[in-house]
Structure formats: C-alpha cells, structure tokens
Design a protein around this motif. Structure first.
Motif, PDB file in Angstrom:
ATOM      1  N   LYS A  41     -55.096  -8.840 -23.190  1.00  0.00           N
ATOM      2  CA  LYS A  41     -55.595 -10.195 -22.957  1.00  0.00           C
ATOM      3  C   LYS A  41     -57.106 -10.205 -22.684  1.00  0.00           C
ATOM      4  N   TYR A  42     -57.580  -9.202 -21.961  1.00  0.00           N
ATOM      5  CA  TYR A  42     -58.984  -9.166 -21.561  1.00  0.00           C
ATOM      6  C   TYR A  42     -59.783  -8.102 -22.317  1.00  0.00           C
ATOM      7  N   ARG A  43     -59.254  -7.616 -23.427  1.00  0.00           N
ATOM      8  CA  ARG A  43     -59.894  -6.511 -24.142  1.00  0.00           C
ATOM      9  C   ARG A  43     -61.322  -6.827 -24.587  1.00  0.00           C
ATOM     10  N   ARG A  44     -61.562  -8.044 -25.050  1.00  0.00           N
ATOM     11  CA  ARG A  44     -62.906  -8.385 -25.532  1.00  0.00           C
ATOM     12  C   ARG A  44     -63.935  -8.200 -24.414  1.00  0.00           C
ATOM     13  N   LYS A  45     -63.636  -8.757 -23.243  1.00  0.00           N
ATOM     14  CA  LYS A  45     -64.561  -8.648 -22.102  1.00  0.00           C
ATOM     15  C   LYS A  45     -64.714  -7.191 -21.684  1.00  0.00           C
ATOM     16  N   ILE A  46     -63.617  -6.458 -21.636  1.00  0.00           N
ATOM     17  CA  ILE A  46     -63.635  -5.053 -21.223  1.00  0.00           C
ATOM     18  C   ILE A  46     -64.501  -4.238 -22.174  1.00  0.00           C
ATOM     19  N   VAL A  47     -64.325  -4.449 -23.474  1.00  0.00           N
ATOM     20  CA  VAL A  47     -65.080  -3.686 -24.469  1.00  0.00           C
ATOM     21  C   VAL A  47     -66.536  -4.131 -24.506  1.00  0.00           C
ATOM     22  N   THR A  55     -65.157  -0.027 -12.768  1.00  0.00           N
ATOM     23  CA  THR A  55     -65.469  -1.423 -13.068  1.00  0.00           C
ATOM     24  C   THR A  55     -64.231  -2.155 -13.559  1.00  0.00           C
ATOM     25  N   LEU A  56     -63.432  -1.469 -14.372  1.00  0.00           N
ATOM     26  CA  LEU A  56     -62.186  -2.060 -14.874  1.00  0.00           C
ATOM     27  C   LEU A  56     -61.238  -2.372 -13.719  1.00  0.00           C
ATOM     28  N   LEU A  57     -61.090  -1.452 -12.785  1.00  0.00           N
ATOM     29  CA  LEU A  57     -60.227  -1.697 -11.619  1.00  0.00           C
ATOM     30  C   LEU A  57     -60.731  -2.890 -10.814  1.00  0.00           C
ATOM     31  N   LYS A  58     -62.026  -2.951 -10.613  1.00  0.00           N
ATOM     32  CA  LYS A  58     -62.606  -4.072  -9.877  1.00  0.00           C
ATOM     33  C   LYS A  58     -62.351  -5.386 -10.612  1.00  0.00           C
ATOM     34  N   PHE A  59     -62.515  -5.373 -11.920  1.00  0.00           N
ATOM     35  CA  PHE A  59     -62.279  -6.570 -12.730  1.00  0.00           C
ATOM     36  C   PHE A  59     -60.823  -7.025 -12.628  1.00  0.00           C
ATOM     37  N   ILE A  60     -59.882  -6.099 -12.817  1.00  0.00           N
ATOM     38  CA  ILE A  60     -58.453  -6.439 -12.758  1.00  0.00           C
ATOM     39  C   ILE A  60     -58.096  -6.956 -11.366  1.00  0.00           C
ATOM     40  N   ASN A  61     -58.606  -6.308 -10.322  1.00  0.00           N
ATOM     41  CA  ASN A  61     -58.351  -6.788  -8.960  1.00  0.00           C
ATOM     42  C   ASN A  61     -58.928  -8.183  -8.753  1.00  0.00           C
ATOM     43  N   GLY A  62     -60.014  -8.484  -9.436  1.00  0.00           N
ATOM     44  CA  GLY A  62     -60.638  -9.797  -9.336  1.00  0.00           C
ATOM     45  C   GLY A  62     -59.827 -10.909  -9.985  1.00  0.00           C
ATOM     46  N   LEU A  63     -58.819 -10.539 -10.763  1.00  0.00           N
ATOM     47  CA  LEU A  63     -57.952 -11.544 -11.395  1.00  0.00           C
ATOM     48  C   LEU A  63     -56.906 -12.086 -10.424  1.00  0.00           C
ATOM     49  N   SER A  64     -56.902 -11.561  -9.231  1.00  0.00           N
ATOM     50  CA  SER A  64     -55.928 -11.958  -8.222  1.00  0.00           C
ATOM     51  C   SER A  64     -55.818 -13.473  -8.105  1.00  0.00           C
ATOM     52  N   GLY A  65     -54.592 -13.964  -8.228  1.00  0.00           N
ATOM     53  CA  GLY A  65     -54.325 -15.392  -8.110  1.00  0.00           C
ATOM     54  C   GLY A  65     -54.575 -16.174  -9.383  1.00  0.00           C
ATOM     55  N   ARG A  66     -55.040 -15.499 -10.438  1.00  0.00           N
ATOM     56  CA  ARG A  66     -55.365 -16.202 -11.681  1.00  0.00           C
ATOM     57  C   ARG A  66     -54.595 -15.676 -12.884  1.00  0.00           C
ATOM     58  N   ILE A  67     -53.575 -14.859 -12.661  1.00  0.00           N
ATOM     59  CA  ILE A  67     -52.788 -14.298 -13.759  1.00  0.00           C
ATOM     60  C   ILE A  67     -51.598 -15.206 -14.032  1.00  0.00           C
ATOM     61  N   ASN A  68     -51.457 -15.626 -15.280  1.00  0.00           N
ATOM     62  CA  ASN A  68     -50.315 -16.427 -15.692  1.00  0.00           C
ATOM     63  C   ASN A  68     -49.148 -15.477 -15.967  1.00  0.00           C
ATOM     64  N   LEU A  69     -48.256 -15.342 -14.981  1.00  0.00           N
ATOM     65  CA  LEU A  69     -47.182 -14.363 -15.071  1.00  0.00           C
ATOM     66  C   LEU A  69     -46.300 -14.576 -16.287  1.00  0.00           C
ATOM     67  N   GLU A  70     -45.896 -15.799 -16.552  1.00  0.00           N
ATOM     68  CA  GLU A  70     -45.000 -16.048 -17.690  1.00  0.00           C
ATOM     69  C   GLU A  70     -45.639 -15.637 -19.011  1.00  0.00           C
ATOM     70  N   ALA A  71     -46.925 -15.918 -19.169  1.00  0.00           N
ATOM     71  CA  ALA A  71     -47.619 -15.536 -20.402  1.00  0.00           C
ATOM     72  C   ALA A  71     -47.692 -14.015 -20.533  1.00  0.00           C
ATOM     73  N   VAL A  72     -47.976 -13.323 -19.435  1.00  0.00           N
ATOM     74  CA  VAL A  72     -48.056 -11.864 -19.479  1.00  0.00           C
ATOM     75  C   VAL A  72     -46.673 -11.262 -19.724  1.00  0.00           C
ATOM     76  N   LEU A  73     -45.638 -11.830 -19.114  1.00  0.00           N
ATOM     77  CA  LEU A  73     -44.273 -11.354 -19.363  1.00  0.00           C
ATOM     78  C   LEU A  73     -43.894 -11.508 -20.830  1.00  0.00           C
ATOM     79  N   ARG A  74     -44.227 -12.662 -21.419  1.00  0.00           N
ATOM     80  CA  ARG A  74     -43.914 -12.878 -22.842  1.00  0.00           C
ATOM     81  C   ARG A  74     -44.645 -11.873 -23.728  1.00  0.00           C
ATOM     82  N   GLU A  75     -45.909 -11.654 -23.432  1.00  0.00           N
ATOM     83  CA  GLU A  75     -46.694 -10.704 -24.222  1.00  0.00           C
ATOM     84  C   GLU A  75     -46.161  -9.282 -24.057  1.00  0.00           C
TER      85      GLU A  75
END
Length: 106
Positions: A41-47, A55-75
């Motif tokens: 989902k975030y590959r463009r920004k990561i690359v 930095t990647l760990l910090k970025f992923i941790n920064g997504l706290s509270g903003r992850i759409n669980l249903e969308a990630v589960l479907r993917e």
C-alpha cells in the motif's frame, strides 16, 4: 469507543484482527501477508524516500490509528490466494505461525 494514540487499531478492530489470526482461515502465516499488504500500500512512498529499515519502522509506527483494517485484510487475503502454493514455499520452515494451535485440537 476506545482509541489510544499508541495503538494501531480501535478495540473492535483489534478483536476482529485476532479473530482472523485465530481461525488460520487461509494460512497460519496470515500475519506475513498483512505485512506485505501494508508495504504494498505504501510502496511508492517507501521507495521514493529510499527508506532504510529504521526509517521504515518509524513510518509504519506513524500509521497508528490510520490503518483501514478491512482494506488491509482484503488485500492480504488476495495476496495469499494469488500466491498460493508458491507463496507457502517461500516461507522458511520454522517460521512461527500467527498463533499456535494446540496439537490436541487439530
């Protein structure tokens, strides 16, 4: 409704996620597909930002509270289905499952 700023999901979504992991519906390693779904989902920004591991760990941790669980589960489910047996063969032997299933319950 409970929402903590140091948690990734609201309480109801945490319960939903654990339910998915406990069922081992598609695989006992569904947590790995969840990780791939988030990275995809975030590959463009990561690359584009050439994030190193820290930095990647910090970025992923920064997504706290903003992850759409249903969308990630479907993917993650789609990735698991598409990967099929080839995906299973890429998971190193001995990789821990999301949750252990007691051998007497199988």
């Amino acid at each position: 409704m409970f929402l903590s700023h140091d948690r990734e999901f609201e309480y109801e979504n945490v319960m939903r996620l654990w339910e998915v992991f406990w069922t081992h519906y598609l695989t006992e390693h569904f947590h790995l597909y969840m990780c791939v779904a988030l990275l995809k989902k975030y590959r463009r920004k990561i690359v584009e930002e050439r994030m190193d591991f820290d930095t990647l760990l910090k970025f992923i941790n920064g997504l706290s509270g903003r992850i759409n669980l249903e969308a990630v589960l479907r993917e993650a489910e789609a990735l698991c289905i598409v990967a099929g047996d080839l995906g299973v063969s890429c998971i190193p032997e001995g990789t821990p499952p999301a949750l252990s299933i007691p051998s007497d319950s199988v």
